[in-house]
Design an enzyme around this catalytic site. Sequence first.
Site, short mmCIF file in Angstrom:
data_model
loop_
_atom_site.label_atom_id
_atom_site.label_comp_id
_atom_site.label_asym_id
_atom_site.label_seq_id
_atom_site.Cartn_x
_atom_site.Cartn_y
_atom_site.Cartn_z
N THR A 121 8.91 0.53 5.26
CA THR A 121 8.44 -0.40 6.30
C THR A 121 9.84 -1.35 6.69
O THR A 121 10.60 -2.39 5.27
CB THR A 121 7.59 -0.91 5.21
OG1 THR A 121 6.27 0.03 5.18
CG2 THR A 121 6.98 -2.49 5.80
N ASN A 251 -13.93 -4.17 -2.58
CA ASN A 251 -14.00 -4.75 -4.30
C ASN A 251 -13.26 -5.45 -4.95
O ASN A 251 -11.85 -5.50 -4.92
CB ASN A 251 -13.29 -3.55 -5.07
CG ASN A 251 -14.02 -2.13 -4.76
OD1 ASN A 251 -15.37 -2.01 -4.32
ND2 ASN A 251 -13.61 -0.41 -4.40
N CYS A 260 3.81 -1.68 -2.27
CA CYS A 260 3.36 -2.13 -0.69
C CYS A 260 2.71 -3.68 -0.75
O CYS A 260 3.27 -4.43 -0.13
CB CYS A 260 2.30 -1.01 -0.48
SG CYS A 260 3.21 0.80 -0.34
C1 UGA Z 1 -0.99 1.11 0.14
C2 UGA Z 1 -2.12 0.82 2.22
O1 UGA Z 1 -4.03 1.00 1.57
C3 UGA Z 1 -1.91 2.07 2.58
O2 UGA Z 1 -2.82 2.02 4.22
C4 UGA Z 1 -0.23 2.04 3.29
O3 UGA Z 1 0.60 2.92 3.52
C5 UGA Z 1 0.53 2.02 2.14
O4 UGA Z 1 0.29 0.56 0.82
C6 UGA Z 1 1.77 1.94 1.97
O5 UGA Z 1 2.47 0.52 2.64
O6 UGA Z 1 2.82 2.84 1.93
P1 UGA Z 1 -0.70 2.06 -2.19
O7 UGA Z 1 0.15 0.96 -1.84
O8 UGA Z 1 -0.82 3.02 -2.08
O9 UGA Z 1 -1.62 1.71 -0.12
O10 UGA Z 1 -2.77 1.61 -2.56
P2 UGA Z 1 -3.98 0.88 -2.57
O11 UGA Z 1 -4.85 2.00 -2.26
O12 UGA Z 1 -3.94 0.64 -1.14
O13 UGA Z 1 -4.21 0.11 -2.95
C7 UGA Z 1 -3.11 -1.23 -3.13
C8 UGA Z 1 -4.63 -2.01 -4.45
O14 UGA Z 1 -5.09 -2.51 -3.66
C9 UGA Z 1 -4.55 -1.59 -6.03
O15 UGA Z 1 -3.68 -2.07 -6.67
C10 UGA Z 1 -5.72 -1.81 -6.06
O16 UGA Z 1 -6.35 -1.95 -7.36
C11 UGA Z 1 -5.75 -2.66 -5.08
N1 UGA Z 1 -7.46 -3.16 -4.38
C12 UGA Z 1 -7.88 -1.85 -2.96
C13 UGA Z 1 -8.63 -3.74 -4.55
O17 UGA Z 1 -7.97 -4.73 -5.57
N2 UGA Z 1 -9.71 -3.13 -4.55
C14 UGA Z 1 -9.59 -3.17 -2.73
O18 UGA Z 1 -11.14 -3.07 -2.97
C15 UGA Z 1 -8.75 -1.80 -2.81
#
Ligand code: UGA
Length: 450
Positions: A121, A251, A260
């Site tokens: 990125t 959520n 990220c």
């Molecule tokens: C994120 C993106 O979802 C990916 O598409 C992207 O490729 C990646 O970053 C990156 O740039 O490499 P990631 O950081 O692995 O992926 O995790 P997520 O599942 O997106 O969760 C990120 C944070 O958001 C976590 O702390 C999670 O608990 C929080 N979250 C997620 C919430 O608080 N509420 C939600 O509804 C969803």
Amino acid sequence: MKIVVAGTGYVGLVTGACLSEIGHNVTCVDIDKNKVEMMKQGISPIYEPGLDELLKRNHDEGRLDFTIDYKNAYKDADLIFIGVGTPEREDGSANLDYVFNVCRQIAENAEKDCLVVVKSTVPIGTNDRIEEFLKENVKNDIQIEVASNPEFLAQGTAVVDTLYAKRIVIGVESKKAEELLKEVYEGYNQPIVVTNRRSAEMVKYASNDFLALKISFMNEIANFCEMVGADVEDVAKGMSFDPRIGDKFLNAGIGYGGSCFPKDTKALHWLANDNGYELKTIKATIEVNENQKYKLFRQAKNKFGSLKGLKVAVLGLTFKPGTDDLREAPSIPNVRRLLDEGAEIIAYDPVGVENFKKVYPSGITYVSTPEEALKDADMAFIFTEWNEIKSLDLSVYEDLMYTPIIFDGRNCYKVKEAKERQIDYYSIGRKAILNLEEKALSKVKTAMVI
Ligand code: UGA
């Protein structure tokens, strides 16, 4: 065609493994010899479901190899994917040192025309800079072109996200680069969006920042729900049936973490500022998230006044389930505050303990089951919604804790269930359940006086 991948972190390793899975010959380059030896044996240096199997199978079948010998790897490559980290600098901008180190090595060693594909990125305009840099530094009489190909995998589901991606975005400045990348990705059979390099770079930031914005928006709505007696879970459900809104990333919780969203929101905000523009929605996203992290801690402080000497069970340490990654995990600064208050911490996480020990080598008791953490605790904080935690019945808290007071940062339990227990239950965007009688609470107050 010979494909080389620079960097074996989440992006690089998963890219390399998945490209070999669809039949390409891939060599992954890393500077760490031990890591390379491990990967050759099918052991992934990162915790990622399904990755070990992929490494082992494709290595055994001769399509996937690992090396520290970058000179040889870059010499005759047709495509070089760059998947190294772009960590955050102190001022919020992205640090591109690793990317340009790889570029220098490519410029010095490539002996035939090749396409450099940037998966890391990087700020908008970086691919143009990389191409200029390569042109200026290339040693042999060859052409190196650059394409942007951002990555959208999430940790914990990285293999599935790649093999069954919703889209592949390629940013190119020539038909030749477009055709080559289309050929590489043919085996995935996924929709391909073709655009120019700068737009592809922006797709990545805009996607991550939009998801972060969605979370911060829901967190603000959640906080307001609590004030007016609404339930954020029901609100999210009600919203989700509208296909324009969708049912993902609604959520509410104690804020987003990971390697990220925090980094990419700050980097885009910084970049906009640098261009004389303020991204107000991103600024608000960052601020809301920072504030949200300490929401439950503040509630605990309000409830008890002092936390000195109290036994706190911390359930879940990683920034989300399915990973051992702790980067920007809300658990880290909250544990800091709890320790500063003089609380005693008993921590449980199914896979994150070893990494947490690196952050807090002493001063915390680590246990291997949630029950051990809850035993005789004065309160519990839930920071990650691991199944091992969610599947724990609320009666376990009621039975094991000294005073069953729960601060649930991931809404693991239904309010209806909490109402039926002799517990105090604080969650996000939902009415706090205060069933503990004064008699039970006075035990905590006595503990504080001592
Ligand atoms: C994120 C993106 O979802 C990916 O598409 C992207 O490729 C990646 O970053 C990156 O740039 O490499 P990631 O950081 O692995 O992926 O995790 P997520 O599942 O997106 O969760 C990120 C944070 O958001 C976590 O702390 C999670 O608990 C929080 N979250 C997620 C919430 O608080 N509420 C939600 O509804 C969803």
